[in-house]
Scaffold this motif. Structure first.
Motif, short mmCIF file in Angstrom:
data_model
loop_
_atom_site.label_atom_id
_atom_site.label_comp_id
_atom_site.label_asym_id
_atom_site.label_seq_id
_atom_site.Cartn_x
_atom_site.Cartn_y
_atom_site.Cartn_z
N GLY A 15 0.80 -1.22 0.00
CA GLY A 15 0.00 0.00 0.00
C GLY A 15 0.83 1.27 0.00
O GLY A 15 0.31 2.35 0.26
N GLU A 16 2.12 1.14 -0.32
CA GLU A 16 3.01 2.30 -0.29
C GLU A 16 3.08 3.01 -1.64
O GLU A 16 3.62 4.10 -1.74
CB GLU A 16 4.41 1.87 0.15
CG GLU A 16 4.43 1.36 1.60
CD GLU A 16 5.77 0.79 2.02
OE1 GLU A 16 6.72 0.87 1.20
OE2 GLU A 16 5.87 0.28 3.14
N LYS A 17 2.59 2.38 -2.69
CA LYS A 17 2.44 3.02 -4.00
C LYS A 17 1.07 2.68 -4.54
O LYS A 17 0.47 1.67 -4.18
CB LYS A 17 3.52 2.54 -4.98
CG LYS A 17 4.84 3.28 -4.86
CD LYS A 17 5.73 2.97 -6.06
CE LYS A 17 7.07 3.67 -5.94
NZ LYS A 17 6.95 5.14 -6.00
N LYS A 18 0.58 3.55 -5.41
CA LYS A 18 -0.73 3.32 -6.01
C LYS A 18 -0.58 2.51 -7.29
O LYS A 18 0.43 2.58 -7.99
CB LYS A 18 -1.41 4.65 -6.30
CG LYS A 18 -1.79 5.42 -5.04
CD LYS A 18 -2.58 6.67 -5.39
CE LYS A 18 -3.05 7.39 -4.13
NZ LYS A 18 -3.85 8.60 -4.44
N TRP A 40 -8.47 -1.84 -5.83
CA TRP A 40 -7.60 -2.04 -4.67
C TRP A 40 -8.03 -1.16 -3.50
O TRP A 40 -7.95 -1.58 -2.34
CB TRP A 40 -6.16 -1.72 -5.07
CG TRP A 40 -5.15 -1.98 -3.99
CD1 TRP A 40 -4.52 -1.05 -3.21
CD2 TRP A 40 -4.63 -3.24 -3.57
NE1 TRP A 40 -3.64 -1.65 -2.34
CE2 TRP A 40 -3.70 -3.00 -2.54
CE3 TRP A 40 -4.87 -4.56 -3.96
CZ2 TRP A 40 -3.00 -4.03 -1.90
CZ3 TRP A 40 -4.17 -5.58 -3.33
CH2 TRP A 40 -3.26 -5.31 -2.31
N SER A 41 -8.49 0.02 -3.80
CA SER A 41 -8.88 0.96 -2.74
C SER A 41 -10.34 0.82 -2.33
O SER A 41 -10.86 1.61 -1.54
CB SER A 41 -8.62 2.41 -3.19
OG SER A 41 -9.36 2.70 -4.37
N SER A 42 -11.01 -0.20 -2.84
CA SER A 42 -12.44 -0.39 -2.55
C SER A 42 -12.71 -0.86 -1.14
O SER A 42 -13.85 -0.80 -0.66
CB SER A 42 -13.04 -1.40 -3.54
OG SER A 42 -12.50 -2.70 -3.32
N GLY A 43 -11.66 -1.35 -0.47
CA GLY A 43 -11.84 -1.88 0.88
C GLY A 43 -12.07 -3.38 0.90
O GLY A 43 -12.15 -3.97 1.97
N ARG A 44 -12.18 -3.99 -0.28
CA ARG A 44 -12.42 -5.44 -0.32
C ARG A 44 -11.14 -6.24 -0.16
O ARG A 44 -11.18 -7.44 0.09
CB ARG A 44 -13.08 -5.82 -1.66
CG ARG A 44 -14.48 -5.25 -1.83
CD ARG A 44 -15.21 -5.90 -2.99
NE ARG A 44 -14.56 -5.67 -4.27
CZ ARG A 44 -14.22 -6.61 -5.14
NH1 ARG A 44 -14.40 -7.89 -4.81
NH2 ARG A 44 -13.66 -6.32 -6.29
N PHE A 45 -9.99 -5.59 -0.33
CA PHE A 45 -8.72 -6.29 -0.29
C PHE A 45 -7.81 -5.65 0.75
O PHE A 45 -7.69 -4.42 0.81
CB PHE A 45 -8.05 -6.26 -1.65
CG PHE A 45 -8.94 -6.75 -2.76
CD1 PHE A 45 -9.15 -8.11 -2.95
CD2 PHE A 45 -9.59 -5.85 -3.60
CE1 PHE A 45 -9.99 -8.56 -3.97
CE2 PHE A 45 -10.42 -6.28 -4.60
CZ PHE A 45 -10.64 -7.64 -4.78
#
Length: 447
Positions: free
Chosen positions: A234-237, A439-444
């Motif tokens: 999660g340190e890069k998009k 990835w930013s949806s909160g599902r992962f």
């Protein structure tokens, strides 16, 4: 006077330390190793109970037999389990009073945290090489340390695997009058020549999500070695410039026809079978295909090729360097309950730092963690195989991102996106944005 007394005291201390160090260096009194001295004092032979799931018993038995030969008084009782069974049984066995184990194989990325509370930290082992970390590759040791949530080392890594590397039909490449390609431009030129040959696919590879992810991050690692690690931490998009660049490079090898889009339908062992039957010039796979370099393996498995070589996947960009994601797969640990920890450390030293490495490594299931290791020359009969294995070994040990995935993300999102990019259905920028949105949806879980 005070200075003289102080000097005498200091000299006495130094001599005392020197004697202690000499005993430690020799292993014990009268120049004996600690385990030898302990066995002599007890008068009893020692049997080490060793559980593992990998490498298999067939791989380890030669090394264990050699250890028993050179270390009289220590016997090894090895028990092998299937990986899924082992992951369930080992934690239970380590917590049971009736099952006392001395050495355990630890699947470093998946099992470390489940068993570490029952293992001795490596820093506390007696009778282990003081400079062992200098003798093993930094990448493998670092991955083993980071596998534990507390950052401590609980097992010594035996060896690693690598993601995307490339194997080639050395006899056919020689007939074409070309060398193994160092760049994708070189590869494109060879593919153009190979397309003129009847009944031959220039390159075969798997279209499965895991293999396509490996290919993507191999290309990315050539210019951004830590990109994969940074994304999953999660340190890069996922829509960072580095990721868009990697996806652009990934797409280009399919757009240019270097790798055929039609081959994306291949699954499982189909690419290896096509390559082994002589119907392909190159095989893009992982380091687990390295046994193809061995004459005896090809003979035993009815692989028709006479000579196979290997190397890192060719570099795409001018400023890139060969890369591969790697993973320290198997470590050796000592349970806290072991009554023979010193003897266990002797066996682990033999299997990770000593002559045992040359024994178990011959089937090439793992690339040994031991620095500057060179495979016995008897394993290979040609320069292509010998140099190819050394090249694979070098790129795996060079560092870079770990060969890990977020499996749910790969299965539900990433795999389909990568196939759409390869097939020209998504632009790199749209693909990167889609990956980041999911990835930013909160599902992962990003950690």
């Amino acid at each position: 006077m005070r200075g003289t007394a102080r000097a005498f005291t200091l000299m006495t201390a130094v001599l005392s330390l020197g004697l202690t160090a000499a005993c430690a260096a020799d292993g014990g009194a009268d120049g004996q190793k600690p385990v030898e001295q302990a066995r002599q004092n007890s008068g009893k032979p020692v049997t080490l109970k060793y559980w593992t799931s990998f490498p298999p018993e067939a791989t380890l038995k030669g090394a264990i037999a050699e250890f028993e030969r050179v270390t009289p008084g220590i016997k090894v009782e090895l028990r092998e389990f299937k990986a899924a069974d082992y992951a369930e049984r080992l934690p239970k066995a380590l917590g049971a009073d009736h099952e006392v184990l001395d050495i355990v194989g630890v699947q470093i990325p998946t099992m470390t945290n489940a068993v570490k509370a029952r293992l001795l930290p490596v820093a506390t082992w007696d009778n282990f090489s003081e400079d062992w970390q200098e003798k093993l590759g930094e990448t493998a040791v670092g991955q083993a340390e980071r596998a534990a949530k507390d950052g401590k080392l609980y097992s010594v890594p035996m060896g690693s695997s690598g993601g995307t590397v490339m194997y080639y039909n050395a006899a056919l490449l020689s007939e074409l009058g070309v060398s193994f390609p160092e760049t994708v431009a070189d590869l494109e030129s060879i593919v153009t020549k190979a397309k003129k040959l009847p009944n031959l696919q220039p390159i075969v590879f798997s279209g499965e999500p895991q293999q396509q992810e490996e290919l993507l991050f191999t290309i990315a690692g050539q210019t951004s070695p830590e990109l994969s690690d940074d994304l999953f931490a999660g340190e890069k998009k996922w829509n960072s410039p580095e990721m868009v660049s990697a996806l652009t490079g990934y797409k280009s090898i399919f757009d240019r026809g270097v790798m055929a889009k039609s081959a994306l339908s291949l699954k499982g062992d189909a690419p290896a079978k096509l390559f082994g039957s002589g119907k392909a010039l190159f095989l893009v796979g992982d380091s687990g295909q390295s046994p193809l370099l061995s004459d005896s393996y090809r003979k035993d498995n009815k692989v028709s090729l006479t000579d196979v070589g290997a190397g890192a996947f060719p570099v795409l960009l001018p400023d890139g360097k060969p890369a591969v994601r790697s993973l320290a797969e198997e470590g050796l640990g000592i349970p806290k309950a072991s009554k023979h920890a010193a003897e266990a450390a002797e066996l682990i030293k033999f299997l990770t730092l000593g002559d045992g490495v040359a024994k178990w490594s011959k089937d090439m299931t793992l690339v040994p963690s031991l620095k500057d290791f060179r495979m016995d020359q008897e394993v290979f009969s040609t320069d292509a195989a010998r140099e190819g294995y050394a090249d694979v070994q070098e790129v795996i040990g060079a560092g870079g991102s770990a060969r890990t995935s977020n499996q749910a993300f790969l299965d539900e999102v990433e795999g389909d996106v990568l196939l759409d990019v390869a097939r020209g259905k998504l632009t790199p920028k749209k693909a990167a944005d889609q990956l980041q949105q999911e990835w930013s949806s909160g599902r992962f879980d990003a950690k």
